[in-house]
Design an enzyme around this catalytic site. Structure first.
Site, PDB file in Angstrom:
ATOM      1  N   ASN B  23      12.939  17.732  61.054  1.00 53.84           N
ATOM      2  CA  ASN B  23      12.746  16.698  60.033  1.00 53.84           C
ATOM      3  C   ASN B  23      11.317  16.179  60.106  1.00 53.84           C
ATOM      4  O   ASN B  23      10.861  15.764  61.172  1.00 53.84           O
ATOM      5  CB  ASN B  23      13.736  15.544  60.242  1.00 53.84           C
ATOM      6  CG  ASN B  23      13.582  14.454  59.189  1.00 53.84           C
ATOM      7  OD1 ASN B  23      12.591  13.743  59.153  1.00 53.84           O
ATOM      8  ND2 ASN B  23      14.567  14.344  58.322  1.00 53.84           N
ATOM      9  N   SER B  46      15.286  17.350  54.915  1.00 55.44           N
ATOM     10  CA  SER B  46      14.783  16.087  54.397  1.00 55.44           C
ATOM     11  C   SER B  46      15.987  15.182  54.230  1.00 55.44           C
ATOM     12  O   SER B  46      17.013  15.585  53.662  1.00 55.44           O
ATOM     13  CB  SER B  46      14.059  16.291  53.072  1.00 55.44           C
ATOM     14  OG  SER B  46      13.238  15.170  52.820  1.00 55.44           O
ATOM     15  N   GLU B  47      15.875  13.951  54.741  1.00 57.37           N
ATOM     16  CA  GLU B  47      17.064  13.112  54.895  1.00 57.37           C
ATOM     17  C   GLU B  47      17.685  12.643  53.584  1.00 57.37           C
ATOM     18  O   GLU B  47      18.775  12.109  53.587  1.00 57.37           O
ATOM     19  CB  GLU B  47      16.766  11.931  55.820  1.00 57.37           C
ATOM     20  CG  GLU B  47      15.734  10.932  55.321  1.00 57.37           C
ATOM     21  CD  GLU B  47      14.318  11.280  55.754  1.00 57.37           C
ATOM     22  OE1 GLU B  47      14.039  12.467  56.033  1.00 57.37           O
ATOM     23  OE2 GLU B  47      13.480  10.362  55.788  1.00 57.37           O
ATOM     24  N   ASN B  48      16.997  12.853  52.461  1.00 54.89           N
ATOM     25  CA  ASN B  48      17.647  12.511  51.199  1.00 54.89           C
ATOM     26  C   ASN B  48      18.684  13.554  50.784  1.00 54.89           C
ATOM     27  O   ASN B  48      19.406  13.352  49.818  1.00 54.89           O
ATOM     28  CB  ASN B  48      16.611  12.310  50.088  1.00 54.89           C
ATOM     29  CG  ASN B  48      15.760  13.538  49.853  1.00 54.89           C
ATOM     30  OD1 ASN B  48      15.314  14.186  50.798  1.00 54.89           O
ATOM     31  ND2 ASN B  48      15.547  13.874  48.610  1.00 54.89           N
ATOM     32  N   SER B  88      23.858  13.970  55.649  1.00 48.89           N
ATOM     33  CA  SER B  88      22.488  14.139  56.115  1.00 48.89           C
ATOM     34  C   SER B  88      22.262  13.405  57.435  1.00 48.89           C
ATOM     35  O   SER B  88      21.676  13.950  58.373  1.00 48.89           O
ATOM     36  CB  SER B  88      21.525  13.602  55.052  1.00 48.89           C
ATOM     37  OG  SER B  88      20.197  13.745  55.471  1.00 48.89           O
TER      38      SER B  88
END
Lengths: 232, 218
Positions: B23, B46-48, B88
């Site tokens: 990440n 990607s944390e979205n 996520s």
């Protein structure tokens, strides 16, 4: 069970001053943009909005902030909105900033009947103030409570008349958990199709979580950071 | 000479290992993706809600529904997947992501990090940073050694509100690679042409300097 409402005003009927509303989206991606514009028209005030971000100055939840319709925001990141920062620093707007993963899980927990859970996120920071700490496997965790809302408003790519939803790419984000956590969940969709048209194997949000569904009139889909590369 | 942002990204890219899920935060960390060694396969999360992030799209092919956590338009590589925010952060909290690279305003000799708030001045929010630093096994911080006023950001204790405690193990700045253990920064490498004396002068926290400090090879 037909959940289709033909007009947006019927979809948002019952949202009153002082209520708590969840709104899906990450940045401007996957936000229920038609419903936000309708809330501006309705003029509903003193809202508590649970949303990862607060839009930008002139779009998304920024439109409600401009008109001072929001009393309190529960978010994780608000850096893209100057009016938000101004209202927060001046004390006009109450703000509860919480870690993004905790926000997602708190919504999920709210919809899943789990009243609280322990997470390591925020331990030792101001987020942990006033919260119970417990050590699991040698590591301190803090107790976070579930979130629910009077209304959850989500945006999906496709939806059917039963309220089953399919999201597109990263426009999914917070929408599935928020759909679960609303007492009444409203879905605005780009394509509304008859029950049976969507493959049951590929439903992201089962219709049980959705009470009202409508086809959004216009999806502007504004891009916050247009980044491209040159063709070779 | 001190490294530029690209130099810092290149040095961090040397920490990647084949098969890792990684990440990358906003800013310098994002640049790391450009310097993955060719023989290596690394998947970027990607944390979205995306795994298998690819390069930026060609002009005219941007998709408003496909962005990274910095809200930039992106593409995905073959084998990518999309998921909701709870899933996520299950990947992150559950330690399925092997490496997190992020920026910081301050780091302490105990591995504390501050990067989300300047009281009374700037409040952007922590986004996913608190979840990431609380859970990641490997955290590398990419940052500048000093602020614009020339004050060290490599400190005995953070002065700004914390993002996490005791979590940072490695810091890469324009001057040096530092490891954090036993309540001190350990000087591992220096940027090409940068002297140990300069690094000592610009480090406010406790710094352990070995007899020989190699130069980075970029």
């Amino acid at each position: 069970m037909n959940k289709v409402v033909d007009h947006i005003s019927d979809a948002l009927n019952g949202i009153e001053d002082g209520m708590t509303i969840m709104l899906g989206g990450f940045g401007l991606c996957g936000i229920p943009e038609n419903s936000i514009k309708e809330l501006v028209k309705m003029g509903t005030k003193n809202l508590t909005c649970i949303s990862n971000n607060a839009g930008v100055d002139d779009y998304g939840l920024g439109l409600l902030l401009q008109r001072k319709q929001i009393k309190k925001m529960i978010s994780s990141y608000v850096g893209e909105n100057e009016e938000f920062e101004r209202q927060m620093l001046s004390g006009e707007l109450e703000v509860d900033l919480i870690p993004q993963g905790s926000l997602a899980e708190r919504c999920r927990a709210g919809g899943a009947g789990i009243p609280a859970f322990f997470t390591p996120a925020g331990y030792g920071t101001e987020v942990a103030e006033g919260k119970e700490v417990r050590v699991f496997n040698g590591k301190p965790h803090i107790l976070e409570s579930a979130l629910t809302a009077d209304f959850a408003i989500v945006k999906a790519w496709k939806g059917d008349t039963e309220g089953n939803l399919v999201f597109k790419a990263t426009a999914m984000n917070f929408n599935p958990m928020m759909a679960m956590a609303g007492k009444i969940t409203i879905a605005e969709v780009e394509e509304l199709v008859p029950a049976g048209s969507l493959d049951p194997n590929f439903i992201h949000t089962p219709g049980i979580f959705v009470q009202r569904i409508f086809k959004g009139a216009v999806f502007e889909k504004r891009i916050e950071q247009r980044t491209v590369r040159k063709r070779a | 000479m001190a490294l530029d942002k690209i130099g810092i990204a290149k040095r961090i890219a040397q920490e990647l290992q084949d098969g890792w899920y990684v990440n990358l935060g906003i800013g310098i960390p994002t640049l790391v993706a450009n310097y993955v060694p060719e023989e290596m396969t690394v998947e970027f999360q990607s944390e979205n809600g995306v795994l298998g992030m690819g390069p930026f799209p060609f002009e005219g092919e941007e998709d408003a529904d496909l962005i990274n956590a910095g809200k930039q338009t992106i593409t995905v590589n073959p084998g990518a997947s999309f998921f909701d925010s709870a899933t996520s952060f299950a990947m992150i909290r559950g330690q399925h992501v092997q490496l997190t690279v992020l920026g910081a305003m301050e780091v302490s000799q105990y591995g504390d990090i501050a990067n989300w708030k300047i009281p009374g001045k700037m409040v952007k929010g922590m986004g996913g940073a608190m979840d990431l630093v609380a859970s990641a096994e490997n955290i590398i911080v990419a940052m500048m050694h000093s602020n614009k006023a020339g004050e060290s950001k490599i400190l005995p204790a953070c002065t700004l509100p914390l993002t996490g405690v005791g979590c940072v193990k490695k810091v890469v700045t324009e001057l040096a690679v530092l490891e954090i253990k036993n309540g001190a920064f350990h000087l591992i490498e220096r940027a090409p042409g940068v002297t140990v004396e300069e690094i000592i002068a610009k480090t406010a926290g406790k710094l352990i300097v070995p007899e020989f400090v190699p130069e980075m090879v970029l």
